[in-house]
Design a protein around this motif. Structure first.
Motif, PDB file in Angstrom:
ATOM      1  N   PHE A  79      -4.383  -3.583 -49.388  1.00 43.14           N
ATOM      2  CA  PHE A  79      -5.276  -2.512 -49.840  1.00 43.14           C
ATOM      3  C   PHE A  79      -4.465  -1.297 -50.249  1.00 43.14           C
ATOM      4  CE2 PHE A  79      -4.788  -1.727 -45.287  1.00 43.14           C
ATOM      5  CZ  PHE A  79      -4.582  -0.351 -45.226  1.00 43.14           C
ATOM      6  N   LEU A  80      -5.052  -0.490 -51.144  1.00 39.45           N
ATOM      7  CA  LEU A  80      -4.501   0.792 -51.560  1.00 39.45           C
ATOM      8  C   LEU A  80      -5.299   1.910 -50.893  1.00 39.45           C
ATOM      9  CD1 LEU A  80      -4.327   0.129 -55.422  1.00 39.45           C
ATOM     10  CD2 LEU A  80      -2.382   0.085 -53.864  1.00 39.45           C
ATOM     11  N   ALA A  81      -4.656   3.038 -50.645  1.00 39.16           N
ATOM     12  CA  ALA A  81      -5.363   4.205 -50.125  1.00 39.16           C
ATOM     13  C   ALA A  81      -4.545   5.463 -50.402  1.00 39.16           C
ATOM     14  CB  ALA A  81      -5.623   4.070 -48.623  1.00 39.16           C
ATOM     15  N   ILE A  82      -5.240   6.554 -50.715  1.00 43.13           N
ATOM     16  CA  ILE A  82      -4.623   7.870 -50.893  1.00 43.13           C
ATOM     17  C   ILE A  82      -5.369   8.834 -49.973  1.00 43.13           C
ATOM     18  CG2 ILE A  82      -4.067   9.739 -52.484  1.00 43.13           C
ATOM     19  CD1 ILE A  82      -2.602   7.314 -53.297  1.00 43.13           C
ATOM     20  N   PRO A  83      -4.840   9.127 -48.787  1.00 41.03           N
ATOM     21  CA  PRO A  83      -5.579   9.929 -47.805  1.00 41.03           C
ATOM     22  C   PRO A  83      -5.395  11.440 -47.943  1.00 41.03           C
ATOM     23  CG  PRO A  83      -3.582   9.097 -46.812  1.00 41.03           C
ATOM     24  CD  PRO A  83      -3.609   8.559 -48.225  1.00 41.03           C
ATOM     25  N   ALA A  84      -4.935  11.918 -49.095  1.00 38.35           N
ATOM     26  CA  ALA A  84      -4.632  13.344 -49.249  1.00 38.35           C
ATOM     27  C   ALA A  84      -5.817  14.230 -48.894  1.00 38.35           C
ATOM     28  CB  ALA A  84      -4.177  13.621 -50.683  1.00 38.35           C
ATOM     29  N   ALA A  85      -7.031  13.834 -49.309  1.00 40.12           N
ATOM     30  CA  ALA A  85      -8.214  14.662 -49.067  1.00 40.12           C
ATOM     31  C   ALA A  85      -8.594  14.709 -47.597  1.00 40.12           C
ATOM     32  CB  ALA A  85      -9.390  14.154 -49.900  1.00 40.12           C
ATOM     33  N   ARG A  86      -8.094  13.770 -46.798  1.00 46.56           N
ATOM     34  CA  ARG A  86      -8.339  13.802 -45.354  1.00 46.56           C
ATOM     35  C   ARG A  86      -7.287  14.620 -44.625  1.00 46.56           C
ATOM     36  NH1 ARG A  86     -13.129  12.995 -43.894  1.00 46.56           N
ATOM     37  NH2 ARG A  86     -12.446  12.272 -41.814  1.00 46.56           N
ATOM     38  N   LEU A  87      -6.193  14.930 -45.337  1.00 47.71           N
ATOM     39  CA  LEU A  87      -5.123  15.720 -44.743  1.00 47.71           C
ATOM     40  C   LEU A  87      -5.139  17.166 -45.230  1.00 47.71           C
ATOM     41  CD1 LEU A  87      -2.241  13.101 -45.102  1.00 47.71           C
ATOM     42  CD2 LEU A  87      -3.480  13.682 -43.007  1.00 47.71           C
ATOM     43  N   GLY A  88      -5.881  17.397 -46.321  1.00 45.48           N
ATOM     44  CA  GLY A  88      -5.941  18.750 -46.864  1.00 45.48           C
ATOM     45  C   GLY A  88      -4.733  19.165 -47.663  1.00 45.48           C
ATOM     46  N   LEU A  89      -3.917  18.215 -48.074  1.00 45.31           N
ATOM     47  CA  LEU A  89      -2.710  18.570 -48.834  1.00 45.31           C
ATOM     48  C   LEU A  89      -2.978  18.502 -50.334  1.00 45.31           C
ATOM     49  CD1 LEU A  89      -1.113  15.857 -50.140  1.00 45.31           C
ATOM     50  CD2 LEU A  89      -0.731  15.419 -47.724  1.00 45.31           C
ATOM     51  N   GLY A  90      -2.282  19.359 -51.070  1.00 48.89           N
ATOM     52  CA  GLY A  90      -2.369  19.332 -52.523  1.00 48.89           C
ATOM     53  C   GLY A  90      -1.437  18.270 -53.077  1.00 48.89           C
ATOM     54  N   TYR A  91      -1.949  17.425 -53.956  1.00 47.11           N
ATOM     55  CA  TYR A  91      -1.160  16.313 -54.492  1.00 47.11           C
ATOM     56  C   TYR A  91      -0.521  16.745 -55.800  1.00 47.11           C
ATOM     57  CZ  TYR A  91      -0.036  11.326 -54.507  1.00 47.11           C
ATOM     58  OH  TYR A  91       0.616  10.120 -54.434  1.00 47.11           O
ATOM     59  N   ASP A  92       0.772  16.536 -55.927  1.00 47.52           N
ATOM     60  CA  ASP A  92       1.537  16.929 -57.106  1.00 47.52           C
ATOM     61  C   ASP A  92       0.874  16.374 -58.372  1.00 47.52           C
ATOM     62  OD1 ASP A  92       3.523  17.016 -59.209  1.00 47.52           O
ATOM     63  OD2 ASP A  92       5.043  17.310 -57.673  1.00 47.52           O
ATOM     64  N   PRO A  93       0.542  17.233 -59.352  1.00 44.65           N
ATOM     65  CA  PRO A  93      -0.103  16.753 -60.582  1.00 44.65           C
ATOM     66  C   PRO A  93       0.704  15.683 -61.309  1.00 44.65           C
ATOM     67  CG  PRO A  93      -0.282  19.132 -60.434  1.00 44.65           C
ATOM     68  CD  PRO A  93       0.639  18.694 -59.322  1.00 44.65           C
ATOM     69  N   ARG A  94       2.028  15.731 -61.197  1.00 43.69           N
ATOM     70  CA  ARG A  94       2.847  14.696 -61.833  1.00 43.69           C
ATOM     71  C   ARG A  94       2.590  13.343 -61.166  1.00 43.69           C
ATOM     72  NH1 ARG A  94       8.425  17.776 -60.920  1.00 43.69           N
ATOM     73  NH2 ARG A  94       7.314  18.046 -58.923  1.00 43.69           N
ATOM     74  N   GLY A  95       2.413  13.372 -59.859  1.00 43.00           N
ATOM     75  CA  GLY A  95       2.075  12.149 -59.139  1.00 43.00           C
ATOM     76  C   GLY A  95       0.691  11.654 -59.490  1.00 43.00           C
ATOM     77  N   VAL A  96      -0.254  12.576 -59.642  1.00 43.81           N
ATOM     78  CA  VAL A  96      -1.604  12.187 -60.049  1.00 43.81           C
ATOM     79  C   VAL A  96      -1.561  11.514 -61.421  1.00 43.81           C
ATOM     80  CG1 VAL A  96      -3.911  13.009 -60.642  1.00 43.81           C
ATOM     81  CG2 VAL A  96      -2.709  13.983 -58.679  1.00 43.81           C
ATOM     82  N   ALA A  97      -0.801  12.103 -62.345  1.00 43.02           N
ATOM     83  CA  ALA A  97      -0.695  11.519 -63.689  1.00 43.02           C
ATOM     84  C   ALA A  97      -0.114  10.111 -63.623  1.00 43.02           C
ATOM     85  CB  ALA A  97       0.174  12.411 -64.574  1.00 43.02           C
ATOM     86  N   ARG A  98       0.869   9.914 -62.764  1.00 44.90           N
ATOM     87  CA  ARG A  98       1.476   8.588 -62.618  1.00 44.90           C
ATOM     88  C   ARG A  98       0.445   7.584 -62.080  1.00 44.90           C
ATOM     89  NH1 ARG A  98       5.502  10.075 -60.071  1.00 44.90           N
ATOM     90  NH2 ARG A  98       6.972  10.038 -61.823  1.00 44.90           N
ATOM     91  N   LEU A  99      -0.335   7.996 -61.105  1.00 45.42           N
ATOM     92  CA  LEU A  99      -1.354   7.116 -60.537  1.00 45.42           C
ATOM     93  C   LEU A  99      -2.406   6.756 -61.581  1.00 45.42           C
ATOM     94  CD1 LEU A  99      -1.694   8.910 -57.111  1.00 45.42           C
ATOM     95  CD2 LEU A  99      -0.928   6.571 -57.411  1.00 45.42           C
ATOM     96  N   VAL A 100      -2.769   7.722 -62.419  1.00 48.29           N
ATOM     97  CA  VAL A 100      -3.746   7.440 -63.476  1.00 48.29           C
ATOM     98  C   VAL A 100      -3.168   6.456 -64.482  1.00 48.29           C
ATOM     99  CG1 VAL A 100      -5.020   8.444 -65.414  1.00 48.29           C
ATOM    100  CG2 VAL A 100      -4.997   9.610 -63.202  1.00 48.29           C
ATOM    101  N   ARG A 101      -1.906   6.653 -64.872  1.00 47.82           N
ATOM    102  CA  ARG A 101      -1.280   5.719 -65.814  1.00 47.82           C
ATOM    103  C   ARG A 101      -1.227   4.313 -65.243  1.00 47.82           C
ATOM    104  NH1 ARG A 101       2.545   9.911 -66.482  1.00 47.82           N
ATOM    105  NH2 ARG A 101       4.087   8.797 -65.228  1.00 47.82           N
ATOM    106  N   ALA A 102      -0.907   4.210 -63.967  1.00 50.43           N
ATOM    107  CA  ALA A 102      -0.704   2.901 -63.354  1.00 50.43           C
ATOM    108  C   ALA A 102      -2.009   2.224 -62.959  1.00 50.43           C
ATOM    109  CB  ALA A 102       0.197   3.037 -62.125  1.00 50.43           C
ATOM    110  N   TYR A 103      -2.888   2.975 -62.325  1.00 48.79           N
ATOM    111  CA  TYR A 103      -4.092   2.379 -61.743  1.00 48.79           C
ATOM    112  C   TYR A 103      -5.339   2.551 -62.600  1.00 48.79           C
ATOM    113  CZ  TYR A 103      -1.236   2.317 -57.481  1.00 48.79           C
ATOM    114  OH  TYR A 103      -0.241   2.102 -56.558  1.00 48.79           O
TER     115      TYR A 103
END
Length: 261
Positions: free
Chosen positions: A131-155
């Protein structure tokens, strides 16, 4: 104290990287991020690496995410978070930017930074109980926009929204249906499938693969002169000894023997 290791073995054109931190479900420590970037730098200088296959040790996890034992010192405030994000981004960008194709073999949990690393690879093969999971919203951390862009490209944007907004597990079968994963197999068969695909890639012409990878990245909107480099390498491939070997092998009805030159 952070722990873990990234072991690398190279055989038959295949570099096999194993994320090893079993006490923390292969969580990726600062040292492991540095090791991934160092491998990418080394592989760029080598001629015996035609494909990289990345997996986690054992069957429980590709990676449970970033090693939180790093966080108290390295990510305790906004400044530390930015520095840590740069480390993660640097390693993921290095793996993503490898000239050779990369394959992620996912077993069990692929969470947070583990999902980011898997997104840095060209092909993702998963056991159907992963399974995949991104728990950032449960930790309250800001996710690097470059990482978000990579996840969108890949997933894909739909899977990325699901992962970020719900912070829930996305089962491998559902991720496969959404196009976030390329191949799905039973836990008993997934290792053999990954080896088969990696071996098939390693048989092919390295210059062609590198040019194609750059062209695909350019089509995905990755800048930084990637399209110019792709055009140049396409010309290099068309003037290569491998191209002559490929034509000769086809005419002689035999398997080609590519050297990357």
């Amino acid at each position: 104290m952070a722990s873990g290791d990234v072991s690398v073995t190279i055989d038959g054109g295949i570099a096999r990287l194993v994320l090893s931190n079993p006490e923390r479900r292969n969580a990726i420590s600062s040292g492991m991020w540095h090791a991934l970037a160092a491998f990418a730098a080394d592989a760029a200088r080598r001629t015996d690496v035609r494909v990289a296959l990345i997996r986690g040790e054992g069957t429980l996890a590709f990676s449970g995410g970033a090693d939180i034992s790093d966080f108290s010192a390295a990510r305790s405030d906004a400044s530390g978070a930015q520095t840590y994000d740069e480390l993660v981004e640097s390693a993921c960008a290095a793996i993503e930017g490898l000239g050779c194709p990369t394959v992620a073999l996912l077993r069990g949990a692929c969470v947070g930074a583990g999902a980011a690393l898997a997104a840095s690879c060209d092909i993702r093969i998963a056991a159907d109980d992963a399974f995949l999971a991104i728990p950032a919203a449960r930790l309250g951390l800001g996710y690097d926009p470059r990482g978000v862009a990579r996840l969108v490209r890949a997933y894909g944007s739909h899977a990325a929204r699901q992962l970020f907004f719900t912070a829930e597990r996305l089962p491998a079968r559902r991720a496969f249906e959404m196009g976030a994963l390329d191949h799905l197999a039973t836990p008993e068969e997934v290792d053999a499938l990954a080896d088969k695909i990696a071996a098939r890639i390693a048989e092919n012409a390295p210059l062609t693969l590198k040019a194609a990878k750059l062209s695909i990245r350019a089509a995905e909107g990755v800048g930084g002169g990637v399209l110019t480099e792709a055009r140049h390498l396409t010309q290099v491939a068309n003037a290569s000894a491998d191209y002559r070997e490929g034509r000769l092998a086809f005419a002689e009805k035999r398997a080609p023997r590519f050297t990357g030159s």
